[in-house]
Design a protein around this motif. Structure first.
Motif, PDB file in Angstrom:
ATOM      1  N   TRP A 240      -7.356  -5.009   3.589  1.00 25.10           N
ATOM      2  CA  TRP A 240      -5.926  -4.679   3.212  1.00 25.10           C
ATOM      3  C   TRP A 240      -5.712  -5.045   1.970  1.00 25.10           C
ATOM      4  CZ3 TRP A 240      -4.987  -1.275   6.616  1.00 25.10           C
ATOM      5  CH2 TRP A 240      -5.462  -1.359   7.991  1.00 25.10           C
TER       6      TRP A 240
ATOM      7  N   ASN B  92      -8.226  -0.206   3.485  1.00 25.62           N
ATOM      8  CA  ASN B  92      -7.894  -0.691   1.961  1.00 25.62           C
ATOM      9  C   ASN B  92      -9.067  -1.768   1.840  1.00 25.62           C
ATOM     10  OD1 ASN B  92      -4.718   0.471   2.452  1.00 25.62           O
ATOM     11  ND2 ASN B  92      -5.924   1.251   0.994  1.00 25.62           N
TER      12      ASN B  92
ATOM     13  N   GLY C  33       0.746  -1.359  -0.036  1.00 27.39           N
ATOM     14  CA  GLY C  33      -0.256  -0.019  -0.018  1.00 27.39           C
ATOM     15  C   GLY C  33       0.861   1.313   0.011  1.00 27.39           C
TER      16      GLY C  33
ATOM     17  N   THR D 187     -13.930  -0.788  -4.098  1.00 33.43           N
ATOM     18  CA  THR D 187     -12.701  -0.464  -3.372  1.00 33.43           C
ATOM     19  C   THR D 187     -12.731   0.455  -2.230  1.00 33.43           C
ATOM     20  OG1 THR D 187     -11.480   0.776  -5.039  1.00 33.43           O
ATOM     21  CG2 THR D 187     -10.910  -1.168  -5.276  1.00 33.43           C
ATOM     22  N   ASN D 188     -11.742   0.430  -1.196  1.00 33.22           N
ATOM     23  CA  ASN D 188     -11.708   1.633  -0.265  1.00 33.22           C
ATOM     24  C   ASN D 188     -13.046   1.697   0.442  1.00 33.22           C
ATOM     25  OD1 ASN D 188      -9.088   2.108  -0.646  1.00 33.22           O
ATOM     26  ND2 ASN D 188      -9.361   3.536  -2.360  1.00 33.22           N
TER      27      ASN D 188
ATOM     28  N   ALA E  93      -4.758  -3.665  -1.033  1.00 32.19           N
ATOM     29  CA  ALA E  93      -4.275  -2.386  -1.509  1.00 32.19           C
ATOM     30  C   ALA E  93      -4.350  -2.091  -2.827  1.00 32.19           C
ATOM     31  CB  ALA E  93      -2.420  -2.193  -1.295  1.00 32.19           C
TER      32      ALA E  93
END
Length: 443
Positions: free
Chosen positions: A282, A318, A175, A311-312, A284
């Motif tokens: 997580w 993440n 990340g 995502t996110n 990334a």
């Protein structure tokens, strides 16, 4: 009036207990005192004391930070006249071109009695030679003086991470994070050097590895290692380039990918699709998951149709969220009433990480209908809205409306809303005429 032969009394002055002619006084004062054994007491100055008024630094002070002050005093022995001392400052001047009327600083007051604290204020800029000499001269005898030389030093360099660009407490492997640091009292405006350490050889990297001091315009991008280092953490350090001993550090935990999976509903009726959801924490790069083939004890376990990944969600971890649609088989194995099915979601970024969800396929419950009226009471000339919700009618055949006694009904054959197990149909009810005693009903 005395005559010419009379002896004129000469004018005289007593010095050190002896009568001396006035005419010879000044000569005798300079050359005759020693032969006569007469002595004169002169003031004598002791050492100059320089102390920190705040008490932070104990004892004698030898250096002063620019624009800071210290207490200064000197003892005067033999100061019988009580005239005290006069203070003066001496330095090499200042190289600063801006207005600087006191390149050596100031001392207040410049004249004071014995053993009384003065306040010396260092100049705002370091003078040429880095030193200032303070001299105390006895007012009653300028030949008696004492001096001390102080070193003028800059404000100490300090560094801290910049708000808005602080190191995160945790990051995904591979990340990235934007970091910045601010250096205070940086004499050369050299900026910040970035470094990282960990329990292994691959700890991550910075781009760029050196930045100016400040905020958004002085950002570096830290890339975490792609593999979890020994101990699971890395330590990032921002150091002043001009003063490397001034630094600030932060420990970041490098998080491994983890996967969770769910299905709704957990008991899937025959003929009804279900929604599969996988969350990859997580992740990334936001690569999400791949969906496997459903497994069960039958030859046909249903089908999974992959959906989109977002995502996110949330950004702090993440997390990538992926969905899919599960369609059960058209029939159950002979002699069974339920079927246990398992579906696995595998991380694309790290195929060693996966999650499996177990659920049940079962025959649908009997069709049921529920009816609501809004409002529930209607006047003869009024009307009400009806809503009929049909559950487990997977053919979506709809409803037939009837009312007793006669009424006026306006309905639609298209559901106004649907779920995976139900459909809702609406109609408007209006009495057709006078209503007999009792309640009207809609079967």
């Amino acid at each position: 009036m005395p005559g010419n032969n009379e002896k004129q009394p000469s004018e005289s002055l007593t010095v050190c207990g002896r009568l001396q002619p006035v005419a010879a006084f000044f000569v005798l004062l300079l050359v005759a005192l020693a032969p006569t054994g007469c002595s004169v007491t002169r003031p004598a100055l002791g050492g100059i004391s320089v102390t920190d008024p705040s008490g932070t630094v104990a004892g004698q002070v030898s250096s002063v930070v620019v624009s800071n002050s210290v207490d200064v005093s000197v003892a005067v022995n033999g100061n019988t006249a009580g005239l005290g001392v006069d203070w003066s400052l001496l330095c090499g001047g200042s190289m600063v071109t801006t207005s600087n009327p006191d390149p050596c600083g100031t001392i207040t007051p410049v004249h004071v009695g014995s053993n009384i604290n003065m306040v010396y204020l260092a100049p705002p800029y370091i003078p040429v030679g880095n030193t200032v000499t303070l001299t105390a001269t006895a007012t009653g005898d300028p030949s008696q003086s004492a001096s001390i030389t102080l070193t003028i030093v800059p404000e100490p360099v300090s560094i801290q991470f910049t708000q808005g660009f602080l190191p995160p407490s945790a990051m995904a492997a591979a990340g990235t994070a934007q970091l910045a640091a601010t250096v205070s009292n940086d004499p050369t405006y050299a900026g910040v050097k970035w470094s990282v350490s960990c329990g292994g050889s691959a700890c991550g990297s910075f781009n760029p590895a050196a930045t100016p001091s400040g905020g958004a315009a002085a950002v570096t991008v830290f890339s975490a290692p792609s593999a979890i280092p020994s101990g699971g953490t890395v330590t990032v350090t921002a150091s002043s380039i001009d003063s490397p001993q001034s630094s600030v550090t932060a420990t970041i935990q490098v998080m491994p990918i983890s996967v969770t999976a769910t299905i709704a509903p957990n008991v899937v009726p025959m003929g009804v699709s279900a929604t599969l959801t996988a969350a990859v924490a997580w992740d990334a790069l936001g690569q999400g998951v791949s969906w496997g083939t459903p497994s069960c004890a039958a030859s046909d376990c249903g089908q999974v149709t992959p959906g989109a990944c977002v995502t996110n969600q949330p950004a702090s971890s993440n997390t990538t969220v992926c969905t899919a649609v599960y369609t059960p088989p058209s029939s159950l194995p002979s002699g069974t009433t339920t079927l246990q099915v398992a579906e696995t979601a595998v991380s694309v970024a790290d195929p060693t990480k996966s999650a499996t969800v177990n659920f049940t396929i079962a025959p649908p419950p009997p069709i049921s209908v529920s009816l609501t009226a809004t409002p529930g009471a209607v006047q003869v000339s009024g009307e009400t809205a009806l809503a009929a919700t049909v559950s487990y009618d997977f053919s979506n055949s709809g409803v037939d409306w009837q009312c007793n006694p006669a009424c006026s009904l306006t309905s639609t054959t298209t559901p106004s809303s649907t779920t995976s197990t139900s459909a809702t149909y609406t109609a408007h009810y209006k009495p057709a005429g006078p209503v007999p005693s009792g309640d009207a009903s809609i079967p």
